[in-house]
Design a protein around this motif. Structure first.
Motif, PDB file in Angstrom:
ATOM      1  N   ARG A 289      73.642 103.629  -5.207  1.00  0.00           N
ATOM      2  CA  ARG A 289      74.787 103.864  -4.322  1.00  0.00           C
ATOM      3  C   ARG A 289      75.071 105.363  -4.202  1.00  0.00           C
ATOM      4  NH1 ARG A 289      79.306 100.422  -7.130  1.00  0.00           N
ATOM      5  NH2 ARG A 289      80.578 101.312  -5.448  1.00  0.00           N
ATOM      6  N   PRO A 290      75.786 105.780  -3.158  1.00  0.00           N
ATOM      7  CA  PRO A 290      76.164 107.193  -3.051  1.00  0.00           C
ATOM      8  C   PRO A 290      76.943 107.638  -4.287  1.00  0.00           C
ATOM      9  CG  PRO A 290      76.613 106.038  -1.001  1.00  0.00           C
ATOM     10  CD  PRO A 290      76.247 104.984  -2.003  1.00  0.00           C
ATOM     11  N   LEU A 291      76.680 108.848  -4.761  1.00  0.00           N
ATOM     12  CA  LEU A 291      77.285 109.279  -6.010  1.00  0.00           C
ATOM     13  C   LEU A 291      78.793 109.483  -5.901  1.00  0.00           C
ATOM     14  CD1 LEU A 291      74.702 111.602  -7.769  1.00  0.00           C
ATOM     15  CD2 LEU A 291      74.864 109.120  -7.684  1.00  0.00           C
ATOM     16  N   ASP A 292      79.275 109.995  -4.775  1.00  0.00           N
ATOM     17  CA  ASP A 292      80.720 110.182  -4.676  1.00  0.00           C
ATOM     18  C   ASP A 292      81.442 108.840  -4.742  1.00  0.00           C
ATOM     19  OD1 ASP A 292      79.664 109.472  -2.213  1.00  0.00           O
ATOM     20  OD2 ASP A 292      80.711 111.043  -1.089  1.00  0.00           O
ATOM     21  N   GLU A 293      80.902 107.815  -4.089  1.00  0.00           N
ATOM     22  CA  GLU A 293      81.470 106.469  -4.155  1.00  0.00           C
ATOM     23  C   GLU A 293      81.455 105.941  -5.588  1.00  0.00           C
ATOM     24  OE1 GLU A 293      79.536 102.294  -2.882  1.00  0.00           O
ATOM     25  OE2 GLU A 293      79.958 103.630  -1.180  1.00  0.00           O
ATOM     26  N   THR A 294      80.352 106.161  -6.282  1.00  0.00           N
ATOM     27  CA  THR A 294      80.216 105.706  -7.667  1.00  0.00           C
ATOM     28  C   THR A 294      81.188 106.439  -8.584  1.00  0.00           C
ATOM     29  OG1 THR A 294      77.878 105.231  -7.261  1.00  0.00           O
ATOM     30  CG2 THR A 294      78.579 105.394  -9.550  1.00  0.00           C
ATOM     31  N   PHE A 295      81.310 107.749  -8.426  1.00  0.00           N
ATOM     32  CA  PHE A 295      82.240 108.529  -9.244  1.00  0.00           C
ATOM     33  C   PHE A 295      83.666 108.013  -9.069  1.00  0.00           C
ATOM     34  CE2 PHE A 295      79.764 112.852  -9.515  1.00  0.00           C
ATOM     35  CZ  PHE A 295      78.672 112.181 -10.032  1.00  0.00           C
ATOM     36  N   HIS A 296      84.057 107.755  -7.823  1.00  0.00           N
ATOM     37  CA  HIS A 296      85.417 107.271  -7.561  1.00  0.00           C
ATOM     38  C   HIS A 296      85.657 105.910  -8.230  1.00  0.00           C
ATOM     39  CE1 HIS A 296      87.451 110.113  -4.901  1.00  0.00           C
ATOM     40  NE2 HIS A 296      86.297 110.343  -4.300  1.00  0.00           N
ATOM     41  N   GLU A 297      84.690 105.019  -8.144  1.00  0.00           N
ATOM     42  CA  GLU A 297      84.875 103.696  -8.759  1.00  0.00           C
ATOM     43  C   GLU A 297      85.017 103.812 -10.276  1.00  0.00           C
ATOM     44  OE1 GLU A 297      82.734  99.331  -9.252  1.00  0.00           O
ATOM     45  OE2 GLU A 297      82.170 100.620  -7.556  1.00  0.00           O
ATOM     46  N   ILE A 298      84.183 104.618 -10.886  1.00  0.00           N
ATOM     47  CA  ILE A 298      84.272 104.779 -12.341  1.00  0.00           C
ATOM     48  C   ILE A 298      85.600 105.421 -12.726  1.00  0.00           C
ATOM     49  CG2 ILE A 298      83.262 105.970 -14.335  1.00  0.00           C
ATOM     50  CD1 ILE A 298      80.526 105.601 -12.969  1.00  0.00           C
ATOM     51  N   ALA A 299      86.019 106.435 -11.968  1.00  0.00           N
ATOM     52  CA  ALA A 299      87.284 107.106 -12.281  1.00  0.00           C
ATOM     53  C   ALA A 299      88.468 106.163 -12.157  1.00  0.00           C
ATOM     54  CB  ALA A 299      87.474 108.312 -11.374  1.00  0.00           C
ATOM     55  N   GLU A 300      88.434 105.292 -11.145  1.00  0.00           N
ATOM     56  CA  GLU A 300      89.566 104.393 -10.915  1.00  0.00           C
ATOM     57  C   GLU A 300      89.585 103.202 -11.858  1.00  0.00           C
ATOM     58  OE1 GLU A 300      91.531 101.657  -7.316  1.00  0.00           O
ATOM     59  OE2 GLU A 300      89.810 102.976  -6.896  1.00  0.00           O
ATOM     60  N   HIS A 301      88.404 102.657 -12.169  1.00  0.00           N
ATOM     61  CA  HIS A 301      88.360 101.377 -12.873  1.00  0.00           C
ATOM     62  C   HIS A 301      87.815 101.445 -14.297  1.00  0.00           C
ATOM     63  CE1 HIS A 301      89.444  99.130  -9.253  1.00  0.00           C
ATOM     64  NE2 HIS A 301      88.566  99.871  -8.583  1.00  0.00           N
ATOM     65  N   VAL A 302      87.106 102.519 -14.648  1.00  0.00           N
ATOM     66  CA  VAL A 302      86.483 102.592 -15.975  1.00  0.00           C
ATOM     67  C   VAL A 302      87.168 103.626 -16.864  1.00  0.00           C
ATOM     68  CG1 VAL A 302      84.320 103.000 -17.232  1.00  0.00           C
ATOM     69  CG2 VAL A 302      84.282 101.828 -15.006  1.00  0.00           C
ATOM     70  N   LEU A 303      87.364 104.838 -16.367  1.00  0.00           N
ATOM     71  CA  LEU A 303      87.959 105.883 -17.205  1.00  0.00           C
ATOM     72  C   LEU A 303      89.297 105.479 -17.810  1.00  0.00           C
ATOM     73  CD1 LEU A 303      87.173 109.292 -15.424  1.00  0.00           C
ATOM     74  CD2 LEU A 303      85.789 107.978 -17.042  1.00  0.00           C
ATOM     75  N   PRO A 304      90.178 104.756 -17.087  1.00  0.00           N
ATOM     76  CA  PRO A 304      91.475 104.408 -17.696  1.00  0.00           C
ATOM     77  C   PRO A 304      91.364 103.550 -18.949  1.00  0.00           C
ATOM     78  CG  PRO A 304      91.598 104.179 -15.308  1.00  0.00           C
ATOM     79  CD  PRO A 304      90.149 104.411 -15.646  1.00  0.00           C
TER      80      PRO A 304
END
Length: 310
Positions: A289-304
């Motif tokens: 997947r595009p990296l910016d899309e992947t970064f956003h998903e991880i930041a929103e759903h995984v990092l917390p």
């Protein structure tokens, strides 16, 4: 060691970072694009690296790791992030504000020791003490003759350079000479592998461990060995990740990493934390997947799940 960067690496008990290069060139689409642009095998597309580094910084990833690959060797087929490691870190220091900047890892024995010290001190000062200096003895014999260095003697050279980095070269400089800029905080040294040393030497003199990727079970054994010689010093590793679009897509393992949805990634990171791992850098060259899309998903759903709110 009283290092601000080292304290931040595992603040909150566990943290997640990113490993450069910031490209998914190991996918089929990435390989097609590489051929079309006539890049070498293993040479990533660097057009968006600055934007993606800024994005990782804004989204709250803890560290951005870069590798030291001085000479491209087609037999390895991996040019890493292409840029010279300290020059690149100086650039990254200027375009980011908060993310830690790590080397994974600088091959000390092939480098000129005083210039390595000056380069590290420069990046540390320019970044506001965000440098995490991963160090290694190197595993590519072809490089050593090119630099006029002895591959067989790299273990002794590694020890000498660690001593020089620790004392700012004071033991070898004639009276009145110095290396500037002076470091205003200790330089954290994290070792990749054993660097041709005994485990007790590594545990006593290094400030952290950069371990090869593996399963939680692999890391459980490795962490135990590290703790036996190094106590509570940080233990970090990496995952080659392909994050699927479906959040519930099951985990599939491959060498050095996994494919799965974010639920599988969260479970894997929780297992790594339970095994004693303090930090994981995510590597995206296999990510479809595009990296910016992947970064956003991880930041929103995984990092917390892992990073405390600031």
């Amino acid at each position: 060691m009283n290092s601000p960067a080292l304290a931040r690496l595992a603040s909150g008990g566990f943290s997640i970072g990113i490993e450069a290069p910031l490209d998914n060139d190991w996918t089929q689409a990435g390989e097609n694009a590489r051929r079309a642009s006539k890049r070498l095998p293993g040479e990533p597309d660097l057009q968006r690296h600055a934007d993606l580094a800024r994005l990782a910084d804004r989204l709250g990833f803890r560290a951005l790791w870069v590798r030291d690959v001085p000479v491209y060797d087609p037999s390895f087929g991996d040019a890493a992030q292409v840029f010279e490691v300290f020059s690149y870190l100086g650039y990254l220091a200027g375009i980011t504000d908060d993310i830690l900047l790590g080397t994974a890892a600088v091959v000390l024995p092939i480098r000129e020791p005083l210039l390595t010290l000056k380069s590290a001190a420069t990046v540390q000062r320019l970044s506001g003490n965000r440098l995490l200096m991963g160090v290694a003895s190197g595993d590519r014999p072809v490089e050593y003759p090119l630099f006029g260095r002895d591959f067989a003697g790299r273990g002794g050279s590694f020890r000498e350079q660690v001593a020089l980095l620790r004392d700012g070269a004071q033991a070898i400089l004639p009276p009145g000479l110095d290396v500037l800029p002076k470091m205003d905080a200790p330089l954290p040294l994290l070792v990749a592998g054993l660097a041709q040393q005994e485990p007790a030497w590594i545990g006593g003199r290094m400030d952290g461990c950069l371990a090869y990727p593996g399963t939680p079970e692999d890391h459980q054994h490795r962490v135990a060995a590290w703790r036996a010689v190094a106590g509570a010093k940080p233990y970090a590793s990496f995952i080659h990740l392909d994050l699927a679009e479906r959040p519930d897509e099951p985990l599939q393992r491959w060498r050095f990493g996994l494919r799965g949805g974010r639920e599988a990634l969260i479970a894997e990171l929780q297992a790594l934390r339970a095994a004693g791992v303090d930090h994981v850098g995510l590597h995206f060259r296999r990510n479809r997947r595009p990296l910016d899309e992947t970064f956003h998903e991880i930041a929103e759903h995984v990092l917390p799940h892992f990073h405390l709110a600031r």
